[in-house]
Scaffold this motif. Structure first.
Motif, PDB file in Angstrom:
ATOM      1  N   LEU A 544       0.802  -1.230   0.000  1.00 54.43           N
ATOM      2  CA  LEU A 544       0.000   0.000   0.000  1.00 54.43           C
ATOM      3  C   LEU A 544       0.834   1.278   0.000  1.00 54.43           C
ATOM      4  O   LEU A 544       0.391   2.317  -0.493  1.00 54.43           O
ATOM      5  N   LYS A 545       2.056   1.197   0.531  1.00 52.27           N
ATOM      6  CA  LYS A 545       2.798   2.450   0.760  1.00 52.27           C
ATOM      7  C   LYS A 545       3.099   3.219  -0.539  1.00 52.27           C
ATOM      8  O   LYS A 545       3.169   4.423  -0.548  1.00 52.27           O
ATOM      9  N   ASP A 546       3.225   2.487  -1.606  1.00 50.18           N
ATOM     10  CA  ASP A 546       3.525   3.127  -2.899  1.00 50.18           C
ATOM     11  C   ASP A 546       2.286   3.678  -3.592  1.00 50.18           C
ATOM     12  O   ASP A 546       2.384   4.290  -4.644  1.00 50.18           O
ATOM     13  N   ILE A 547       1.112   3.353  -3.052  1.00 51.74           N
ATOM     14  CA  ILE A 547      -0.111   3.647  -3.816  1.00 51.74           C
ATOM     15  C   ILE A 547      -0.713   4.975  -3.365  1.00 51.74           C
ATOM     16  O   ILE A 547      -0.907   5.206  -2.174  1.00 51.74           O
ATOM     17  N   TYR A 548      -0.970   5.820  -4.321  1.00 50.25           N
ATOM     18  CA  TYR A 548      -1.452   7.168  -4.024  1.00 50.25           C
ATOM     19  C   TYR A 548      -2.957   7.154  -3.715  1.00 50.25           C
ATOM     20  O   TYR A 548      -3.411   7.729  -2.745  1.00 50.25           O
ATOM     21  N   LYS A 549      -3.723   6.478  -4.560  1.00 47.97           N
ATOM     22  CA  LYS A 549      -5.181   6.414  -4.327  1.00 47.97           C
ATOM     23  C   LYS A 549      -5.718   5.081  -4.812  1.00 47.97           C
ATOM     24  O   LYS A 549      -5.167   4.478  -5.744  1.00 47.97           O
ATOM     25  N   ILE A 550      -6.839   4.667  -4.210  1.00 44.90           N
ATOM     26  CA  ILE A 550      -7.488   3.433  -4.674  1.00 44.90           C
ATOM     27  C   ILE A 550      -8.913   3.768  -5.103  1.00 44.90           C
ATOM     28  O   ILE A 550      -9.634   4.474  -4.389  1.00 44.90           O
ATOM     29  N   ILE A 551      -9.287   3.305  -6.275  1.00 47.10           N
ATOM     30  CA  ILE A 551     -10.691   3.390  -6.700  1.00 47.10           C
ATOM     31  C   ILE A 551     -11.285   2.005  -6.449  1.00 47.10           C
ATOM     32  O   ILE A 551     -10.869   1.026  -7.089  1.00 47.10           O
ATOM     33  N   SER A 552     -12.209   1.912  -5.484  1.00 38.77           N
ATOM     34  CA  SER A 552     -12.744   0.590  -5.118  1.00 38.77           C
ATOM     35  C   SER A 552     -13.881   0.210  -6.053  1.00 38.77           C
ATOM     36  O   SER A 552     -14.889   0.915  -6.131  1.00 38.77           O
ATOM     37  N   LEU A 553     -13.704  -0.904  -6.715  1.00 37.83           N
ATOM     38  CA  LEU A 553     -14.725  -1.371  -7.658  1.00 37.83           C
ATOM     39  C   LEU A 553     -15.614  -2.405  -6.981  1.00 37.83           C
ATOM     40  O   LEU A 553     -15.179  -3.079  -6.039  1.00 37.83           O
ATOM     41  N   GLN A 554     -16.838  -2.546  -7.488  1.00 39.51           N
ATOM     42  CA  GLN A 554     -17.716  -3.611  -6.984  1.00 39.51           C
ATOM     43  C   GLN A 554     -17.155  -4.963  -7.426  1.00 39.51           C
ATOM     44  O   GLN A 554     -16.479  -5.044  -8.463  1.00 39.51           O
ATOM     45  N   ASN A 555     -17.489  -5.975  -6.643  1.00 35.17           N
ATOM     46  CA  ASN A 555     -16.925  -7.289  -6.917  1.00 35.17           C
ATOM     47  C   ASN A 555     -17.909  -8.169  -7.698  1.00 35.17           C
ATOM     48  O   ASN A 555     -18.983  -8.477  -7.211  1.00 35.17           O
ATOM     49  N   PHE A 556     -17.529  -8.529  -8.904  1.00 34.79           N
ATOM     50  CA  PHE A 556     -18.341  -9.454  -9.719  1.00 34.79           C
ATOM     51  C   PHE A 556     -17.431 -10.567 -10.221  1.00 34.79           C
ATOM     52  O   PHE A 556     -16.212 -10.510 -10.036  1.00 34.79           O
ATOM     53  N   ASP A 557     -18.014 -11.565 -10.908  1.00 31.96           N
ATOM     54  CA  ASP A 557     -17.156 -12.582 -11.538  1.00 31.96           C
ATOM     55  C   ASP A 557     -16.118 -11.849 -12.388  1.00 31.96           C
ATOM     56  O   ASP A 557     -16.433 -10.847 -13.040  1.00 31.96           O
ATOM     57  N   GLU A 558     -14.915 -12.397 -12.429  1.00 28.60           N
ATOM     58  CA  GLU A 558     -13.834 -11.657 -13.103  1.00 28.60           C
ATOM     59  C   GLU A 558     -14.116 -11.381 -14.573  1.00 28.60           C
ATOM     60  O   GLU A 558     -13.732 -10.346 -15.096  1.00 28.60           O
ATOM     61  N   ASP A 559     -14.824 -12.309 -15.229  1.00 30.38           N
ATOM     62  CA  ASP A 559     -15.076 -12.058 -16.654  1.00 30.38           C
ATOM     63  C   ASP A 559     -16.073 -10.913 -16.857  1.00 30.38           C
ATOM     64  O   ASP A 559     -16.190 -10.382 -17.958  1.00 30.38           O
ATOM     65  N   LEU A 560     -16.777 -10.536 -15.786  1.00 35.40           N
ATOM     66  CA  LEU A 560     -17.718  -9.410 -15.912  1.00 35.40           C
ATOM     67  C   LEU A 560     -17.067  -8.084 -15.486  1.00 35.40           C
ATOM     68  O   LEU A 560     -17.674  -7.019 -15.620  1.00 35.40           O
ATOM     69  N   MET A 561     -15.838  -8.149 -15.011  1.00 37.31           N
ATOM     70  CA  MET A 561     -15.222  -6.925 -14.489  1.00 37.31           C
ATOM     71  C   MET A 561     -14.976  -5.842 -15.560  1.00 37.31           C
ATOM     72  O   MET A 561     -15.058  -4.658 -15.236  1.00 37.31           O
ATOM     73  N   PRO A 562     -14.710  -6.205 -16.832  1.00 30.86           N
ATOM     74  CA  PRO A 562     -14.612  -5.119 -17.824  1.00 30.86           C
ATOM     75  C   PRO A 562     -15.909  -4.298 -17.890  1.00 30.86           C
ATOM     76  O   PRO A 562     -15.882  -3.092 -18.135  1.00 30.86           O
ATOM     77  N   ILE A 563     -17.049  -4.959 -17.657  1.00 33.47           N
ATOM     78  CA  ILE A 563     -18.342  -4.255 -17.690  1.00 33.47           C
ATOM     79  C   ILE A 563     -18.458  -3.369 -16.445  1.00 33.47           C
ATOM     80  O   ILE A 563     -18.939  -2.238 -16.512  1.00 33.47           O
ATOM     81  N   ALA A 564     -17.959  -3.880 -15.320  1.00 38.46           N
ATOM     82  CA  ALA A 564     -18.128  -3.159 -14.051  1.00 38.46           C
ATOM     83  C   ALA A 564     -17.102  -2.051 -13.862  1.00 38.46           C
ATOM     84  O   ALA A 564     -17.344  -1.116 -13.103  1.00 38.46           O
TER      85      ALA A 564
END
Ligand code: F6R
Length: 597
Positions: A544-564
């Motif tokens: 985490l220390k290197d990461i400036y910001k996180i955009i939290s996405l909803q969790n769906f099946d991975e193949d649906l993540m491009p849609i989400a």
């Protein structure tokens, strides 16, 4: 590109024309103009800029009975009043508006100049006005047909003649043109959305067809000048009133519509599954699937090809339409070719389809516009059910396209491998739970981006394709030079461009690739990059220390993540664009419908 409107009737003509043009502004907004006929004289009004500039100077000619109008996306000659349509013949008898490109205009212009015609614009269209004068005969539709026989390239034309009251002459080759009428009025437009709420049906001109349009009467002709009969098309989807409602921009409205569109897709494919036609009978002969599109539609095709290989295990490749056409692609009658196009009017995609057909492929259009030129040519249509998309930057159509391609890949698997994927239910689950990200969470990042000159998106696998689309959205409407990189390619150029404070967006939604993607991201951070990670996973504390910001996405099946995941970046681009004072619906130099090469 370019929008055409025509009107014959007893309402205030200029106003009717401008109202129509406003609905076509997505086709170009470099300049606009109208020509109306009154007392045997043609009056034109033209303005540089979008329709509102024209509206301010309109004279609203009383007693005019017929008019044509145009909104321009400049191809030949800069945006200027002189280059704005309508163009008028030297003898002022003819006025013409044109969508398309006249490929032999150089030669025609030379010949006309030798015959003492003088030109007042740099456009290809002006040759048409002068040719109409040169070839003029008693029979005006014949004059129009003779003129069109001289033209090479693409055109939709609406033409008036000062001596013929109450008539618009129409011609079409490769650019769309539609006509509609009720008892008292006749309407012409590049897109039937202009007829919404006015008429119940409309006519679509095919290539090399012509029409003499009057009140209550349409006479259609072929290239030989013979009259032909045509069947009207019922208006169904076009009763939708196109307005922004309470949204500041169409783009915002269209992003927010995504969950409801996904629900509509679920319902439509449940009621009438367009995939069923691609059955075992067809598939047993298919050894390859290709997807073809431009811009955002190409990115949807990339995601689709990946879905098809993953689920159906059929070789699938995606091509940019303009490259496909000139690379002698290896396709034959064992190829299933999917043409992805929101509008169904993109010239390169249509020409690519022509090539695929010549080579024997079975073709499908994945399109939003069921009456489009592409839809008319293919063997099968998969509707994307997104409703009219007006903002130049495509958003809801992309999400709809990849959702349908996800389902189709699973359908192919079911047919090929006798599996039992319930693809409609999985999309339905996503549609019912998907939320467009809260604007507040992206506000801060968008504030930082307004001063950026360069930024990057990195990801692997499906996420890389999302990066390409996110990067395109940002470029189009913020003018920031943004690039997408596969997260495994960073050492091959990308790292040389990273400076202290460069924003690097990391899209990481695929578990198996998470660590590898984060490794690349940390290498960028070690060179000063500000990492913004979009993911549904908990990032290990050690990282985490290197990461400036996180955009939290909803969790769906991975193949649906491009849609989400794409919605977050559509919103980010929108917020950045508006903060920069840009109108995201009308970015500079772009147009939505790319009807010329
Ligand atoms: C991007 C965009 C364009 C279109 C492209 C293809 O936001 O809108 O890149 O995706 O012009 O258009 P269609 O899908 O109509 O063929």
């Amino acid at each position: 590109m370019c929008g055409i409107v025509g009107y014959i009737g007893n309402k205030t003509i200029d106003k009717e024309l401008v109202d129509g043009l406003k609905l076509l502004e997505y086709r170009g907004y470099d300049s606009a103009g109208v020509a109306v006929l009154k007392n045997d004289k043609i009056y034109t009004t033209k303005a540089e800029g979008n329709i509102s500039c024209l509206e301010k100077i309109l004279k609203n000619e009383e007693n005019a009975t017929v008019g044509i109008a145009h909104t321009r996306w400049a191809t030949h000659g800069k945006p200027s009043i002189n280059n704005a349509h309508p163009h008028i013949s030297s003898d002022k008898e003819w006025a013409v508006v044109h969508n398309g490109i006249i490929e032999n205009f150089g030669q025609l212009k030379n010949d006309l100049q030798h015959n003492n015609f003088t030109f007042s614009s740099e456009t290809d269209t002006e040759v048409i006005a002068h040719l109409l004068q040169q070839l003029n005969c008693e029979d005006k539709i014949n004059t129009v047909i003779k003129t069109c026989k001289m033209l090479e390239g693409s055109f939709a034309l609406a033409i008036i003649n000062k001596n013929i009251d109450g008539t618009i002459y129409l011609a079409k080759r490769k650019s769309p043109l539609y006509i509609s009428l009720n008892n008292a009025e006749t309407f012409v437009a590049s897109d039937p959305i202009c007829f919404a709420g006015k008429t119940q049906s409309y006519y679509s001109l095919n290539d090399d067809e012509f029409c003499e349009a009057k009140i209550g009467k349409l006479i259609f002709y072929n290239l030989n000048g013979e009259t032909i009969s045509k069947k009207p098309i019922e208006m169904t989807d076009f009763d939708i009133k196109i307005d922004k409602q309470n949204y500041a921009h169409f783009m915002l409205k269209e992003i927010q519509e995504t969950p409801s569109i996904l629900k509509r897709i679920v319902q439509t494919y449940k009621d009438n599954n367009a995939f069923d036609k691609i059955n075992n009978q067809i598939l047993k002969n298919i050894n390859k699937i290709i997807l073809v599109g431009c811009g955002t539609a190409y990115h949807a095709g990339l995601v689709g090809a990946s879905f098809i290989e993953k689920f159906a295990k059929i070789e699938a490749r995606c091509f940019v339409a303009s490259e496909f056409r000139y690379n002698d692609p290896l396709i034959d009658d064992k190829t299933l070719a999917i043409f992805v196009s929101q509008s169904g009017e993109t010239a390169d995609t249509i020409m690519a389809h022509e090539l695929a057909k010549q080579k024997g492929a079975i073709t499908i259009a994945l399109t939003n516009v069921l009456y489009s030129s592409l839809a008319k040519k293919v063997d099968f249509i998969f509707p994307i059910c997104a409703g009219p998309e007006i903002a130049v930057a495509s958003t809801k159509a992309y999400t709809a396209q990849i959702s349908i391609l996800n389902m189709f890949a699973k359908h192919l698997c079911n047919v090929r491998n006798n599996t039992n994927f319930n693809f409609i239910d999985s999309l339905s689950n996503l549609a019912n739970t998907l939320k467009i990200l809260d604007i507040n969470c992206l506000e801060d990042i968008s504030k930082e981006l307004i001063n950026e000159k360069t930024m990057f998106f990195i990801g692997r696998g499906l996420d890389y394709f999302t990066c390409e689309e996110a990067s395109l959205k940002l470029k189009e409407i913020t003018y920031i030079n943004s690039q997408a990189y596969p997260a495994g390619e960073l050492k091959h150029g990308f790292l040389a461009l990273v400076e202290n404070g460069t924003h690097v967006f990391v899209i990481a939604t695929q578990k198996a690739l998470l660590d590898k993607t984060l490794n690349g991201a940390h290498e960028a951070s070690a060179r000063g990059a500000k990492l913004v990670i979009a993911t549904q996973f908990d990032i290990p504390k050690s990282q985490l220390k290197d990461i400036y910001k996180i955009i939290s996405l909803q969790n769906f099946d991975e193949d649906l993540m491009p849609i989400a995941s794409i919605g977050a970046f559509q919103m980010l681009s929108y917020l950045t664009s508006t903060k920069k004072g840009i109108n995201p619906d009308q970015p500079r130099n772009l147009a939505k419908s790319v009807t010329v090469e």
